[in-house]
Design a protein around this motif. Sequence first.
Motif, mmCIF file in Angstrom:
data_model
loop_
_atom_site.group_PDB
_atom_site.id
_atom_site.type_symbol
_atom_site.label_atom_id
_atom_site.label_comp_id
_atom_site.label_asym_id
_atom_site.label_seq_id
_atom_site.Cartn_x
_atom_site.Cartn_y
_atom_site.Cartn_z
ATOM 1 N N SER A 12 0.849 -1.188 0.000
ATOM 2 C CA SER A 12 0.000 0.000 0.000
ATOM 3 C C SER A 12 0.885 1.239 0.000
ATOM 4 C CB SER A 12 -0.908 0.022 1.240
ATOM 5 O OG SER A 12 -0.114 0.165 2.418
ATOM 6 N N ASP A 13 0.268 2.390 -0.262
ATOM 7 C CA ASP A 13 1.017 3.641 -0.229
ATOM 8 C C ASP A 13 1.558 3.903 1.172
ATOM 9 O OD1 ASP A 13 0.233 3.872 -2.847
ATOM 10 O OD2 ASP A 13 -1.300 5.382 -2.470
ATOM 11 N N ALA A 65 4.549 1.707 1.846
ATOM 12 C CA ALA A 65 5.741 2.176 1.137
ATOM 13 C C ALA A 65 6.383 3.341 1.876
ATOM 14 C CB ALA A 65 5.366 2.590 -0.285
ATOM 15 N N ARG A 66 5.578 4.294 2.315
ATOM 16 C CA ARG A 66 6.114 5.448 3.035
ATOM 17 C C ARG A 66 6.738 5.013 4.364
ATOM 18 N NH1 ARG A 66 4.944 9.258 6.814
ATOM 19 N NH2 ARG A 66 5.561 11.405 6.317
ATOM 20 N N LYS A 98 7.879 12.400 -2.945
ATOM 21 C CA LYS A 98 6.898 12.963 -3.870
ATOM 22 C C LYS A 98 7.502 13.257 -5.244
ATOM 23 C CE LYS A 98 3.690 16.863 -4.405
ATOM 24 N NZ LYS A 98 3.150 18.088 -3.761
ATOM 25 N N GLY A 112 4.983 3.376 -3.766
ATOM 26 C CA GLY A 112 3.606 3.211 -3.333
ATOM 27 C C GLY A 112 3.097 1.827 -3.645
ATOM 28 N N SER A 113 1.791 1.713 -3.715
ATOM 29 C CA SER A 113 1.147 0.460 -4.056
ATOM 30 C C SER A 113 1.423 0.128 -5.523
ATOM 31 C CB SER A 113 -0.358 0.571 -3.842
ATOM 32 O OG SER A 113 -0.913 1.490 -4.784
ATOM 33 N N ILE A 117 -0.382 2.609 -7.825
ATOM 34 C CA ILE A 117 0.236 3.935 -7.915
ATOM 35 C C ILE A 117 1.505 3.883 -8.757
ATOM 36 C CG2 ILE A 117 1.477 5.684 -6.580
ATOM 37 C CD1 ILE A 117 -1.533 6.005 -6.499
ATOM 38 N N CYS A 118 2.310 2.854 -8.565
ATOM 39 C CA CYS A 118 3.548 2.744 -9.347
ATOM 40 C C CYS A 118 3.253 2.568 -10.825
ATOM 41 C CB CYS A 118 4.396 1.594 -8.818
ATOM 42 S SG CYS A 118 5.103 1.917 -7.177
#
Length: 345
Positions: free
Chosen positions: A235-236, A239-240, A279, A285-286, A289-290
């Motif tokens: 998930s995002d 990842a963060r 950013k 990210g997920s 998103i990637c």
Amino acid sequence: MDHIRTGQGMVFGLSGAGAGFESTAPALWPTCARRAEHQGFHSLWINEEHFQSRQKHLGGRHVLSPLVVAAALAARTRTIRLGFSLLLLPLHQPIRLAEELASLDCLSRGRVDFGVSRGGSERYHEAFAVNQPTTREHFPVALQQILDCWGSHPLMLDGAPLDVQPKPVQQPHPPVYISTYSEDMARWAATSGHRLIIHGIQSAAHARANLRWFVEAGGNPATAPFGRFTYVAESDAAARRELLPVLPRLLAKLRMVGQSQRAQSVIDMANLEPDLFIKHMVVAGSPDICRERIAELRDTLNIRHFNLLPAFFGYLPSVALHRSLLLFSREVMPALSGEPVADRS
């Protein structure tokens, strides 16, 4: 032979001082390369670096001789391409380098991508006794000498013919990729019929400008590997959470690099803060998103070759690195490559 697709389908490479595996012990890199080949990655790219220290408990890059690494990877793989992102041409004797690269191309059955730079490190030039003021004008001459070594006619040296052997499998020669941060060299690469390689440490704005100069001079963006730090998680938020502990040491390294005059316009010092870096400088990210981020780069820049910098200069733990690559190969790559891969284990 052109090994880069020019349609919508993309190819994906791994890049770094250890072909993207710098978080892992060097003795395991050939095994990692074999796994990456099974997962469907197109190419492995190895940077030439020198005098890089690594602290055992703090991480960082393992840095080995790129030609030796490439030979080891070639022995354990069959189809994945072996690129140099970059070799520092002023540090090499051209005829000797021509022999070594041709030897690697023979051993790998024609899988070498020759990435090269004129180099800009005063520290390297001093250590290797390179006459720095002549490197700019000497670079195209030295590169042409390598290409002449690979040609069908003997190399003329002081009026006498010299038959440089072996010749590469790829004819007329392995693809040449020019690594540069300057407009004049990006344009020169295009007008000389070479390709361009975009490194992941470049700011987004500079990377786009670099590619634009190349294209304006007639270069094909589909042949230009475009690199970004990349990390895929479930998930995002994951990842963060997994990247934030890694970034302080990486950003400190980039700040140090960015202080050099050569890199001041290349590295965006204003974005060397964790949230801004994620950013603006990282595809993270997920899987969804990637995929979206890479597809946007493909559609806006007309690129077809994306290079992951997956190890974050070796600061990303090895377990996280290989988990990310597996997720990328399973959840991101298929939709963008347009081709299924049988084994992504």
